[in-house]
Design a protein around this motif. Structure first.
Motif, mmCIF file in Angstrom:
data_model
loop_
_atom_site.group_PDB
_atom_site.id
_atom_site.type_symbol
_atom_site.label_atom_id
_atom_site.label_comp_id
_atom_site.label_asym_id
_atom_site.label_seq_id
_atom_site.Cartn_x
_atom_site.Cartn_y
_atom_site.Cartn_z
ATOM 1 N N ARG A 121 66.098 88.104 1.516
ATOM 2 C CA ARG A 121 66.468 86.682 1.540
ATOM 3 C C ARG A 121 66.699 86.209 2.970
ATOM 4 N N ARG A 122 67.365 87.034 3.783
ATOM 5 C CA ARG A 122 67.594 86.658 5.178
ATOM 6 C C ARG A 122 66.273 86.509 5.929
ATOM 7 N N SER A 123 65.320 87.395 5.643
ATOM 8 C CA SER A 123 64.003 87.305 6.292
ATOM 9 C C SER A 123 63.332 85.979 5.951
ATOM 10 N N TYR A 124 63.384 85.611 4.679
ATOM 11 C CA TYR A 124 62.764 84.368 4.203
ATOM 12 C C TYR A 124 63.426 83.145 4.854
ATOM 13 N N GLU A 125 64.745 83.091 4.801
ATOM 14 C CA GLU A 125 65.456 81.923 5.322
ATOM 15 C C GLU A 125 65.376 81.855 6.849
ATOM 16 N N ASN A 126 65.415 83.007 7.507
ATOM 17 C CA ASN A 126 65.280 83.011 8.974
ATOM 18 C C ASN A 126 63.897 82.545 9.403
ATOM 19 N N ALA A 127 62.872 82.915 8.634
ATOM 20 C CA ALA A 127 61.511 82.476 8.956
ATOM 21 C C ALA A 127 61.402 80.962 8.885
ATOM 22 N N LEU A 128 61.989 80.368 7.868
ATOM 23 C CA LEU A 128 61.963 78.907 7.747
ATOM 24 C C LEU A 128 62.677 78.245 8.927
ATOM 25 N N PRO A 174 55.244 84.685 10.946
ATOM 26 C CA PRO A 174 54.374 84.515 9.771
ATOM 27 C C PRO A 174 55.044 83.632 8.723
ATOM 28 N N PHE A 175 54.242 82.776 8.075
ATOM 29 C CA PHE A 175 54.812 81.815 7.137
ATOM 30 C C PHE A 175 55.413 82.546 5.938
ATOM 31 N N PRO A 176 56.677 82.219 5.578
ATOM 32 C CA PRO A 176 57.346 82.887 4.457
ATOM 33 C C PRO A 176 56.856 82.354 3.111
ATOM 34 N N VAL A 177 56.388 83.231 2.272
ATOM 35 C CA VAL A 177 55.858 82.849 0.955
ATOM 36 C C VAL A 177 56.941 82.966 -0.113
ATOM 37 N N ALA A 178 57.678 84.074 -0.107
ATOM 38 C CA ALA A 178 58.676 84.286 -1.160
ATOM 39 C C ALA A 178 59.572 85.472 -0.812
ATOM 40 N N TYR A 179 60.690 85.567 -1.538
ATOM 41 C CA TYR A 179 61.449 86.811 -1.547
ATOM 42 C C TYR A 179 61.804 87.139 -2.993
ATOM 43 N N ILE A 216 57.392 91.974 18.376
ATOM 44 C CA ILE A 216 56.860 90.743 18.978
ATOM 45 C C ILE A 216 55.341 90.847 18.933
ATOM 46 N N LEU A 217 54.720 90.018 18.146
ATOM 47 C CA LEU A 217 53.271 90.045 18.002
ATOM 48 C C LEU A 217 52.643 89.046 18.960
ATOM 49 N N THR A 218 51.409 89.310 19.331
ATOM 50 C CA THR A 218 50.659 88.350 20.125
ATOM 51 C C THR A 218 49.521 87.792 19.282
ATOM 52 N N THR A 219 49.340 86.507 19.356
ATOM 53 C CA THR A 219 48.251 85.839 18.642
ATOM 54 C C THR A 219 47.505 84.958 19.634
ATOM 55 N N LYS A 220 46.286 84.583 19.269
ATOM 56 C CA LYS A 220 45.490 83.697 20.136
ATOM 57 C C LYS A 220 45.090 82.453 19.372
ATOM 58 N N ASP A 221 45.207 81.300 20.046
ATOM 59 C CA ASP A 221 44.758 80.064 19.408
ATOM 60 C C ASP A 221 43.251 79.903 19.607
ATOM 61 N N SER A 222 42.717 78.781 19.159
ATOM 62 C CA SER A 222 41.273 78.560 19.203
ATOM 63 C C SER A 222 40.718 78.534 20.632
ATOM 64 N N LEU A 277 57.421 86.354 16.179
ATOM 65 C CA LEU A 277 58.469 87.308 15.822
ATOM 66 C C LEU A 277 58.306 87.823 14.398
ATOM 67 N N VAL A 278 58.552 89.121 14.208
ATOM 68 C CA VAL A 278 58.588 89.716 12.872
ATOM 69 C C VAL A 278 59.837 90.590 12.757
ATOM 70 N N ASP A 279 60.048 91.133 11.562
ATOM 71 C CA ASP A 279 61.232 91.960 11.279
ATOM 72 C C ASP A 279 62.489 91.169 11.622
ATOM 73 N N ILE A 280 62.635 90.012 10.975
ATOM 74 C CA ILE A 280 63.619 89.020 11.413
ATOM 75 C C ILE A 280 64.871 88.945 10.546
ATOM 76 N N ASN A 281 65.126 89.961 9.738
ATOM 77 C CA ASN A 281 66.334 89.900 8.908
ATOM 78 C C ASN A 281 67.616 90.035 9.739
ATOM 79 N N ARG A 282 67.487 90.543 10.982
ATOM 80 C CA ARG A 282 68.670 90.732 11.832
ATOM 81 C C ARG A 282 68.763 89.677 12.937
ATOM 82 N N LEU A 283 68.333 88.485 12.667
ATOM 83 C CA LEU A 283 68.500 87.395 13.635
ATOM 84 C C LEU A 283 69.935 86.877 13.597
ATOM 85 N N LYS A 284 70.412 86.436 14.758
ATOM 86 C CA LYS A 284 71.682 85.736 14.859
ATOM 87 C C LYS A 284 71.435 84.435 15.610
#
Length: 253
Positions: free
Chosen positions: A74-81, A91-96, A158-164, A172-179
């Protein structure tokens, strides 16, 4: 077993797919990590989704997560939002999903969209280019400026992505421990300590961070490196005691 599912409004049509995925998690999907937690990729209608199963829930936490504290899923989902609201990549949160039995939380799962990516640790092994490290320093400064502190901050999260246009962005991933806290200098220093980078790479990153924060670069870098060394010694001692405890446990069997 009782199951609770929270699905984002944009993905309510995946209700059946999500239920089937959880039912068959043990036997289906492509494993990408199976250490402390298990992470798999599932495909549905030509789209990829990442499903993370949080494992090793202690008996105490089974009760705590049931009644007193939000589960990691739940923390991962809400932190992502919250990150997305702050214009920070994740990454966009779909569900928990939470599964419980009586007084105990048994299992929890976090589902997100799959993002084509490369981890920063892999990028830095292959290339130590200064612009990349400075961009990473700027990204971390932006996190702290927006009062986001990742308490499991390391380069594989910390992931790297490239735009067009080929521009590199960070995610950011593995985000259940955000403060979410005010960015004091002490909090900044402690949080940056968690990054395991070679000295030369770390120096470039924190110099850029200090420049953006309008700190004295030499003073901040000196303090940062001193605190980093203390943190590394602490981790080494902690690891040593863990090893000794495991060995003593084996000897007593």
């Amino acid at each position: 077993m009782k199951r609770k599912m929270k699905i984002h409004l944009d993905y309510l049509h995946l209700n059946g797919f999500i239920a089937d995925t959880i039912d068959n998690f043990a036997t289906q999907g492509h494993i990408i990590q199976n250490h402390r937690n298990e992470i798999k990729i599932f495909e549905y209608q030509k789209n990829k989704f990442v499903v993370k199963s949080f494992k090793k829930i202690t008996i105490a936490n089974r009760i705590i997560y049931k009644f007193l504290r939000k589960s990691k899923a739940r923390r991962s989902y809400e932190n992502a939002l919250r990150l997305l609201d702050l214009k920070i990549g994740t990454p966009f949160p779909v569900a928990y999903v939470e599964e419980s039995s009586g007084l105990f939380l048994k299992n929890s799962y976090f589902i997100s969209c799959f993002v084509e990516h490369e981890t920063t640790d892999k990028h830095l092994i292959e290339s130590s280019d200064v612009p990349f490290l400075e961009a990473m320093g700027a990204f971390l400064f932006n996190l702290h400026k927006k009062e986001v502190f990742h308490y499991d901050l390391h380069t594989s999260n910390i992931l790297t992505t490239k735009d067009s246009k080929g521009k590199i962005d960070f995610c950011l991933v593995d985000i259940n421990r955000l403060k979410f806290k005010k960015p004091t200098k002490q909090r900044r220093v402690k949080n940056l300590n968690r990054l395991s980078l070679p000295f030369d790479q770390y120096s470039i990153l924190i110099s850029k961070y200090a420049e953006m924060a309008e700190f004295d670069v030499f003073s901040f870098a000196h303090k940062q490196l001193y605190q980093r060394k203390k943190y590394q010694i602490f981790r080494q001692i902690k690891s040593l005691f863990k090893d000794l405890y495991k060995k003593s446990g084996n000897c007593n069997k």
